[in-house]
Write an enzyme that holds these catalytic residues in place. Structure first.
Site, PDB file in Angstrom:
ATOM      1  N   THR A 283       0.814  -1.224   0.000  1.00 22.60           N
ATOM      2  CA  THR A 283       0.000   0.000   0.000  1.00 22.60           C
ATOM      3  C   THR A 283       0.841   1.265   0.000  1.00 22.60           C
ATOM      4  O   THR A 283       0.494   2.259  -0.635  1.00 22.60           O
ATOM      5  CB  THR A 283      -0.911   0.016   1.252  1.00 22.60           C
ATOM      6  OG1 THR A 283      -1.805  -1.082   1.164  1.00 22.60           O
ATOM      7  CG2 THR A 283      -1.716   1.294   1.352  1.00 22.60           C
TER       8      THR A 283
ATOM      9  N   ASP B 103      -0.148  -7.067   4.405  1.00 17.12           N
ATOM     10  CA  ASP B 103      -0.943  -8.307   4.497  1.00 17.12           C
ATOM     11  C   ASP B 103      -0.109  -9.529   4.869  1.00 17.12           C
ATOM     12  O   ASP B 103      -0.528 -10.341   5.691  1.00 17.12           O
ATOM     13  CB  ASP B 103      -1.658  -8.584   3.163  1.00 17.12           C
ATOM     14  CG  ASP B 103      -2.812  -7.629   2.919  1.00 17.12           C
ATOM     15  OD1 ASP B 103      -3.192  -6.901   3.865  1.00 17.12           O
ATOM     16  OD2 ASP B 103      -3.328  -7.605   1.784  1.00 17.12           O
TER      17      ASP B 103
ATOM     18  N   SER C 248       1.326  -7.665  -1.375  1.00 14.29           N
ATOM     19  CA  SER C 248       2.019  -8.766  -0.696  1.00 14.29           C
ATOM     20  C   SER C 248       1.188 -10.043  -0.622  1.00 14.29           C
ATOM     21  O   SER C 248       1.712 -11.106  -0.299  1.00 14.29           O
ATOM     22  CB  SER C 248       2.496  -8.344   0.694  1.00 14.29           C
ATOM     23  OG  SER C 248       1.423  -8.264   1.593  1.00 14.29           O
ATOM     24  N   SER C 249      -0.112  -9.946  -0.933  1.00 10.95           N
ATOM     25  CA  SER C 249      -0.924 -11.169  -0.963  1.00 10.95           C
ATOM     26  C   SER C 249      -0.489 -12.086  -2.110  1.00 10.95           C
ATOM     27  O   SER C 249      -0.894 -13.247  -2.163  1.00 10.95           O
ATOM     28  CB  SER C 249      -2.409 -10.807  -1.108  1.00 10.95           C
ATOM     29  OG  SER C 249      -2.583 -10.000  -2.254  1.00 10.95           O
TER      30      SER C 249
ATOM     31  N   THR D  84       2.222 -10.295  14.289  1.00  8.98           N
ATOM     32  CA  THR D  84       1.090 -10.717  13.485  1.00  8.98           C
ATOM     33  C   THR D  84       0.273  -9.477  13.111  1.00  8.98           C
ATOM     34  O   THR D  84       0.249  -8.513  13.872  1.00  8.98           O
ATOM     35  CB  THR D  84       0.275 -11.791  14.261  1.00  8.98           C
ATOM     36  OG1 THR D  84      -0.594 -12.443  13.379  1.00  8.98           O
ATOM     37  CG2 THR D  84      -0.500 -11.246  15.434  1.00  8.98           C
TER      38      THR D  84
HETATM   39  N1  ASP Z   1      -2.745  -5.374   0.180  1.00 10.98           N
HETATM   40  C1  ASP Z   1      -1.632  -4.594   0.677  1.00 10.98           C
HETATM   41  C2  ASP Z   1      -0.389  -5.459   0.665  1.00 10.98           C
HETATM   42  O1  ASP Z   1      -0.216  -6.279   1.519  1.00 10.98           O
HETATM   43  C3  ASP Z   1      -1.928  -4.089   2.050  1.00 10.98           C
HETATM   44  C4  ASP Z   1      -0.904  -3.166   2.656  1.00 10.98           C
HETATM   45  O2  ASP Z   1       0.202  -3.002   2.210  1.00 10.98           O
HETATM   46  O3  ASP Z   1      -1.259  -2.552   3.695  1.00 10.98           O
HETATM   47  O4  ASP Z   1       0.399  -5.337  -0.234  1.00 10.98           O
END
Ligand code: ASP
Length: 352
Positions: free
Chosen positions: A15, A102, A70-71, A177
């Site tokens: 993000t 994530d 990162s998912s 976590t």
């Molecule tokens: N979906 C994003 C990621 O993990 C969430 C974040 O960075 O806060 O890449």
């Protein structure tokens, strides 16, 4: 205290650097953008900014070939990140990995095992709001991460481990976590107190740090992918797990049990785990609770599984247990060795 510290930043996505897929539509989904876009929003890291000019810290950066939400990361990405650090290990005093929130705790756990005899800080950070948002937490998080990575330049103790630096706290990576999708306090370390607090003054709790490693730094380049994690719930039908247990591809099973490591003791479930054990699958019980851990001998509903050879995961997080299983099973398949490594505190990931 030396003033010329060198920090290497690896940008992987998340993000922190995201923007809307359609710049004219603020409701369009967020997608990763390049590192160049980030720097313009953080004067402190620019050429004539605080870190370089006033603190004499040299900062180099590199982006992964494909920056991602990162998912989308797999264990290959962890190995790739570890390799990027390995190549530059001797040239820098500290490392920052900019990462989505994530799966940050998974990557931090994975890296903590892949790095053997780490003696420098590897700091993961990211943010809940993109860096160009007027209320962003990104600049604070990145600035704090730079203080931890270049600790010596600020007269701070140097951490020798993989940490997450997020919202004014430093947490051991394999104890952390993700707790919130929107709170700036995005991470917690439920079973191990913070390594550091970055308030008006920065305090590193030296008694909680890992000791310096003796051996030479090396990066292990493998994770066993044949590992599965399952959460128990009341009413789970053992037959739904049968296919999994019969699948010879599963070398390790992390089972998120209830409370102190309790699980249903009906014959069908017990027999299923017995079969898994006799076909060579290593089973590690961790707890679904945030605090505390597994004591299989406390209740009969845990003792039954201890007698089957289930391994106690102690107070490890889900993320640490899974990453540790992947790491240990990539090094050995010998049953006794796997068991003793899983029970041992390898990188500060478990108290008992
Ligand atoms: N979906 C994003 C990621 O993990 C969430 C974040 O960075 O806060 O890449």
């Amino acid at each position: 205290m030396s003033m010329s510290k060198r920090v290497f930043i690896l940008y992987t996505g998340g993000t922190i650097g995201m923007g809307h897929s359609d710049p004219n539509d603020p409701s369009s989904p967020l997608v990763p953008r390049s590192w160049e876009n980030l720097q313009e929003f953080m004067p402190a890291i620019q050429e004539d900014g605080f870190f370089r000019k006033e603190k004499g810290i040299s900062i180099d950066y590199h982006s992964l070939d494909e920056i991602k939400d990162s998912s989308q990361f797999t264990t290959d990405d962890w190995i790739c990140m570890a390799g990027e650090i390995e190549q530059r290990y001797d040239d820098y005093d500290g490392f920052i990995i900019i990462h989505g929130t994530d799966t940050m705790a998974y990557t931090a756990s994975g890296l903590s095992f892949l790095f053997e005899n780490l003696n420098k800080p590897v700091v993961l950070t990211g943010s809940q709001l993109p860096i160009n948002d007027p209320r962003t937490d990104a600049t604070n998080n990145l600035s704090n991460a730079l203080h931890i990575a270049a600790a010596d330049a600020f007269g701070l103790p140097v951490l020798n481990e993989v940490v997450i630096c997020f919202n004014d706290r430093v947490l051991r990576g394999n104890r952390a976590t993700k707790m919130s999708t929107n709170d700036f306090e995005g991470f917690e370390s439920p079973n191990y107190n913070h390594l550091g607090d970055l308030e008006e003054r920065i305090k590193i709790h030296t008694h909680r740090m890992l000791p310096k490693s003796e051996g030479a730094f090396r990066v292990h380049k493998q994770m066993n992918p044949n590992v599965m994690s399952i959460g128990l719930f009341p009413g789970l039908k053992p037959k739904q797990l049968r296919k999994l247990v019969e699948d010879e591809q599963i070398d390790g099973l992390v089972l998120k049990a209830f409370g102190n490591g309790n699980a249903p003791t009906n014959a069908e479930f017990v027999d299923l785990l017995k079969e898994a054990r006799s076909s060579g699958t290593h089973i590690l019980f961790i707890t679904q609770c945030f605090h505390g851990g597994v004591h299989l001998s406390k209740y009969q509903s845990g003792k039954v599984f201890e007698e089957l050879g289930v391994i106690e995961g102690g107070d490890m997080t889900d993320e640490a247990a899974l990453a540790k299983m992947m790491y240990v099973l990539s090094k050995s398949t010998d049953s006794q060795e796997v068991r003793s490594q899983l029970l041992e505190n390898l990188r500060g990931e478990r108290n008992y």
